[in-house]
Structures are given as structure tokens and as C-alpha cells.
Design a protein around this motif. Structure first.
Motif, PDB file in Angstrom:
ATOM      1  N   MET A  96       0.821  -1.193   0.000  1.00  0.00           N
ATOM      2  CA  MET A  96       0.000   0.000   0.000  1.00  0.00           C
ATOM      3  C   MET A  96       0.871   1.267   0.000  1.00  0.00           C
ATOM      4  O   MET A  96       0.332   2.358  -0.041  1.00  0.00           O
ATOM      5  N   ASP A  97       2.198   1.110   0.034  1.00  0.00           N
ATOM      6  CA  ASP A  97       3.111   2.259   0.085  1.00  0.00           C
ATOM      7  C   ASP A  97       2.907   3.248  -1.049  1.00  0.00           C
ATOM      8  O   ASP A  97       2.976   4.447  -0.850  1.00  0.00           O
ATOM      9  N   LYS A  98       2.672   2.755  -2.237  1.00  0.00           N
ATOM     10  CA  LYS A  98       2.605   3.625  -3.414  1.00  0.00           C
ATOM     11  C   LYS A  98       1.170   3.988  -3.810  1.00  0.00           C
ATOM     12  O   LYS A  98       0.943   4.575  -4.858  1.00  0.00           O
ATOM     13  N   ALA A  99       0.214   3.642  -2.966  1.00  0.00           N
ATOM     14  CA  ALA A  99      -1.189   3.917  -3.289  1.00  0.00           C
ATOM     15  C   ALA A  99      -1.464   5.420  -3.212  1.00  0.00           C
ATOM     16  O   ALA A  99      -0.954   6.119  -2.356  1.00  0.00           O
ATOM     17  N   LYS A 100      -2.280   5.893  -4.132  1.00  0.00           N
ATOM     18  CA  LYS A 100      -2.698   7.294  -4.140  1.00  0.00           C
ATOM     19  C   LYS A 100      -3.701   7.497  -2.996  1.00  0.00           C
ATOM     20  O   LYS A 100      -4.638   6.719  -2.847  1.00  0.00           O
ATOM     21  N   PRO A 101      -3.513   8.532  -2.159  1.00  0.00           N
ATOM     22  CA  PRO A 101      -4.436   8.755  -1.038  1.00  0.00           C
ATOM     23  C   PRO A 101      -5.867   8.968  -1.501  1.00  0.00           C
ATOM     24  O   PRO A 101      -6.120   9.461  -2.598  1.00  0.00           O
ATOM     25  N   VAL A 102      -6.815   8.591  -0.658  1.00  0.00           N
ATOM     26  CA  VAL A 102      -8.237   8.809  -0.906  1.00  0.00           C
ATOM     27  C   VAL A 102      -8.768   9.765   0.154  1.00  0.00           C
ATOM     28  O   VAL A 102      -8.205   9.885   1.235  1.00  0.00           O
ATOM     29  N   SER A 103      -9.841  10.471  -0.151  1.00  0.00           N
ATOM     30  CA  SER A 103     -10.309  11.534   0.735  1.00  0.00           C
ATOM     31  C   SER A 103     -11.390  11.115   1.719  1.00  0.00           C
ATOM     32  O   SER A 103     -11.782  11.891   2.578  1.00  0.00           O
ATOM     33  N   THR A 104     -11.895   9.892   1.598  1.00  0.00           N
ATOM     34  CA  THR A 104     -12.936   9.434   2.515  1.00  0.00           C
ATOM     35  C   THR A 104     -12.504   8.123   3.168  1.00  0.00           C
ATOM     36  O   THR A 104     -11.793   7.331   2.548  1.00  0.00           O
ATOM     37  N   PRO A 105     -12.953   7.884   4.413  1.00  0.00           N
ATOM     38  CA  PRO A 105     -12.565   6.650   5.089  1.00  0.00           C
ATOM     39  C   PRO A 105     -13.107   5.391   4.424  1.00  0.00           C
ATOM     40  O   PRO A 105     -12.528   4.325   4.538  1.00  0.00           O
ATOM     41  N   PHE A 106     -14.243   5.511   3.740  1.00  0.00           N
ATOM     42  CA  PHE A 106     -14.833   4.347   3.083  1.00  0.00           C
ATOM     43  C   PHE A 106     -15.701   4.822   1.931  1.00  0.00           C
ATOM     44  O   PHE A 106     -16.430   5.802   2.071  1.00  0.00           O
ATOM     45  N   PRO A 107     -15.638   4.165   0.788  1.00  0.00           N
ATOM     46  CA  PRO A 107     -16.434   4.616  -0.359  1.00  0.00           C
ATOM     47  C   PRO A 107     -17.921   4.343  -0.159  1.00  0.00           C
ATOM     48  O   PRO A 107     -18.311   3.252   0.267  1.00  0.00           O
ATOM     49  N   SER A 108     -18.738   5.316  -0.460  1.00  0.00           N
ATOM     50  CA  SER A 108     -20.179   5.159  -0.255  1.00  0.00           C
ATOM     51  C   SER A 108     -20.817   4.179  -1.236  1.00  0.00           C
ATOM     52  O   SER A 108     -21.883   3.644  -0.970  1.00  0.00           O
ATOM     53  N   HIS A 109     -20.173   3.931  -2.353  1.00  0.00           N
ATOM     54  CA  HIS A 109     -20.752   3.031  -3.349  1.00  0.00           C
ATOM     55  C   HIS A 109     -20.522   1.548  -3.035  1.00  0.00           C
ATOM     56  O   HIS A 109     -21.103   0.686  -3.675  1.00  0.00           O
ATOM     57  N   VAL A 110     -19.710   1.241  -2.028  1.00  0.00           N
ATOM     58  CA  VAL A 110     -19.415  -0.151  -1.694  1.00  0.00           C
ATOM     59  C   VAL A 110     -20.372  -0.642  -0.615  1.00  0.00           C
ATOM     60  O   VAL A 110     -20.540   0.001   0.414  1.00  0.00           O
ATOM     61  N   LYS A 111     -21.005  -1.764  -0.859  1.00  0.00           N
ATOM     62  CA  LYS A 111     -21.879  -2.417   0.104  1.00  0.00           C
ATOM     63  C   LYS A 111     -21.356  -3.834   0.309  1.00  0.00           C
ATOM     64  O   LYS A 111     -21.206  -4.593  -0.650  1.00  0.00           O
ATOM     65  N   LEU A 112     -21.040  -4.177   1.557  1.00  0.00           N
ATOM     66  CA  LEU A 112     -20.503  -5.502   1.849  1.00  0.00           C
ATOM     67  C   LEU A 112     -21.591  -6.417   2.391  1.00  0.00           C
ATOM     68  O   LEU A 112     -22.499  -5.988   3.080  1.00  0.00           O
ATOM     69  N   SER A 113     -21.462  -7.695   2.064  1.00  0.00           N
ATOM     70  CA  SER A 113     -22.445  -8.689   2.457  1.00  0.00           C
ATOM     71  C   SER A 113     -21.763 -10.044   2.581  1.00  0.00           C
ATOM     72  O   SER A 113     -20.747 -10.298   1.934  1.00  0.00           O
ATOM     73  N   SER A 114     -22.338 -10.909   3.395  1.00  0.00           N
ATOM     74  CA  SER A 114     -21.794 -12.269   3.490  1.00  0.00           C
ATOM     75  C   SER A 114     -22.008 -13.033   2.186  1.00  0.00           C
ATOM     76  O   SER A 114     -21.348 -14.041   1.931  1.00  0.00           O
ATOM     77  N   LYS A 115     -22.911 -12.552   1.344  1.00  0.00           N
ATOM     78  CA  LYS A 115     -23.136 -13.184   0.038  1.00  0.00           C
ATOM     79  C   LYS A 115     -21.928 -13.003  -0.884  1.00  0.00           C
ATOM     80  O   LYS A 115     -21.818 -13.674  -1.898  1.00  0.00           O
ATOM     81  N   GLN A 116     -21.017 -12.096  -0.508  1.00  0.00           N
ATOM     82  CA  GLN A 116     -19.812 -11.881  -1.298  1.00  0.00           C
ATOM     83  C   GLN A 116     -18.687 -12.811  -0.854  1.00  0.00           C
ATOM     84  O   GLN A 116     -17.584 -12.736  -1.376  1.00  0.00           O
ATOM     85  N   SER A 117     -18.955 -13.680   0.110  1.00  0.00           N
ATOM     86  CA  SER A 117     -17.960 -14.640   0.579  1.00  0.00           C
ATOM     87  C   SER A 117     -17.656 -15.643  -0.526  1.00  0.00           C
ATOM     88  O   SER A 117     -18.507 -15.906  -1.380  1.00  0.00           O
ATOM     89  N   PRO A 118     -16.466 -16.220  -0.497  1.00  0.00           N
ATOM     90  CA  PRO A 118     -16.106 -17.197  -1.531  1.00  0.00           C
ATOM     91  C   PRO A 118     -17.085 -18.361  -1.579  1.00  0.00           C
ATOM     92  O   PRO A 118     -17.529 -18.851  -0.545  1.00  0.00           O
ATOM     93  N   HIS A 159     -14.498  -7.738   0.386  1.00  0.00           N
ATOM     94  CA  HIS A 159     -14.140  -7.360   1.748  1.00  0.00           C
ATOM     95  C   HIS A 159     -12.674  -6.907   1.805  1.00  0.00           C
ATOM     96  O   HIS A 159     -12.336  -5.924   2.458  1.00  0.00           O
ATOM     97  N   TRP A 160     -11.805  -7.635   1.114  1.00  0.00           N
ATOM     98  CA  TRP A 160     -10.383  -7.265   1.072  1.00  0.00           C
ATOM     99  C   TRP A 160     -10.203  -5.910   0.395  1.00  0.00           C
ATOM    100  O   TRP A 160      -9.422  -5.079   0.851  1.00  0.00           O
ATOM    101  N   ASN A 161     -10.915  -5.659  -0.694  1.00  0.00           N
ATOM    102  CA  ASN A 161     -10.823  -4.361  -1.364  1.00  0.00           C
ATOM    103  C   ASN A 161     -11.272  -3.230  -0.435  1.00  0.00           C
ATOM    104  O   ASN A 161     -10.696  -2.146  -0.447  1.00  0.00           O
ATOM    105  N   ALA A 162     -12.282  -3.484   0.393  1.00  0.00           N
ATOM    106  CA  ALA A 162     -12.736  -2.480   1.358  1.00  0.00           C
ATOM    107  C   ALA A 162     -11.658  -2.198   2.398  1.00  0.00           C
ATOM    108  O   ALA A 162     -11.414  -1.043   2.765  1.00  0.00           O
ATOM    109  N   VAL A 163     -10.995  -3.238   2.871  1.00  0.00           N
ATOM    110  CA  VAL A 163      -9.902  -3.060   3.835  1.00  0.00           C
ATOM    111  C   VAL A 163      -8.770  -2.253   3.211  1.00  0.00           C
ATOM    112  O   VAL A 163      -8.211  -1.352   3.846  1.00  0.00           O
ATOM    113  N   LYS A 164      -8.431  -2.543   1.965  1.00  0.00           N
ATOM    114  CA  LYS A 164      -7.365  -1.795   1.298  1.00  0.00           C
ATOM    115  C   LYS A 164      -7.733  -0.316   1.188  1.00  0.00           C
ATOM    116  O   LYS A 164      -6.883   0.554   1.369  1.00  0.00           O
TER     117      LYS A 164
END
Length: 100
Positions: free
Chosen positions: A1-23, A53-58
Motif C-alpha cells: 500500500m506504500d505507493k497507493a494514491k491517497p483517498v479523501s474518505t474513510p470508506f467509499p459510499s458506493h461499496v456495500k458488503l455482504s456475506s453473500k460476497q464470501s467465496p 471485503h479485502w478491497n474495502a480493507v485496502k
């Protein structure tokens, strides 16, 4: 994550997480097993994480990296407070509960 471009919000509003997204297949389970998900989140969302979920953590880690030099100062200069509040209406995809 060292070279990642900073983002201005703690979490994107367009992302919705669910257990249905589990493998659901072995390949997805093997892929998520290779990312450091559990060490990044501790016990938050630890049950059956998927790639979304991993993308949200990143995203959160990138936000934290971009705000690591922000400080709260008392006295001396005119204070500037930057904050966020987030709320949704029935945003939980499974229980339809609201978050604020």
C-alpha cells in the motif's frame, strides 16, 4: 500500500458488503487465503471474507496512509476541524438495518 494514491474518505459510499460476497468455490477460497486479510482487520469482518471485503480493507488502509500526517492541535493557530459522518437507510444488505 506504500505507493497507493491517497483517498479523501474513510470508506467509499458506493461499496456495500455482504456475506453473500464470501467465496463460494475452492478457487475463490484459495485466492482470499493468500491475502493478509485477517492480520489487517483483526476480528472485524473476519467470518468468510471475500475479495470485496479485502478491497474495502485496502481502501481504509489507503485512507489512513493519506491522513497519517493530520494532527489535532490545541492553541497557537486557528483550529481547523475536518470530520465525516456517514449514515444510510437500510444499508445492510442482509438485515436492512440502517447505519449511522
Amino acid at each position: 500500500m506504500d505507493k497507493a494514491k491517497p483517498v479523501s474518505t474513510p470508506f467509499p459510499s458506493h461499496v456495500k458488503l455482504s456475506s453473500k460476497q464470501s467465496p463460494t468455490c475452492e478457487k475463490e477460497k484459495e485466492n482470499i487465503a493468500m491475502v493478509p486479510y485477517s492480520s489487517a482487520v483483526g476480528s472485524i469482518f473476519l467470518s468468510k471474507p471475500g475479495i470485496e471485503h479485502w478491497n474495502a480493507v485496502k481502501w481504509i488502509l489507503i485512507y489512513l496512509k493519506g491522513t497519517s500526517k493530520m494532527r489535532l492541535y490545541f492553541g497557537g493557530r486557528k483550529p481547523v476541524l475536518i470530520g465525516y459522518i456517514d449514515a444510510d437507510m437500510a444499508g445492510d444488505l442482509e438485515s436492512k438495518k440502517s447505519t449511522s
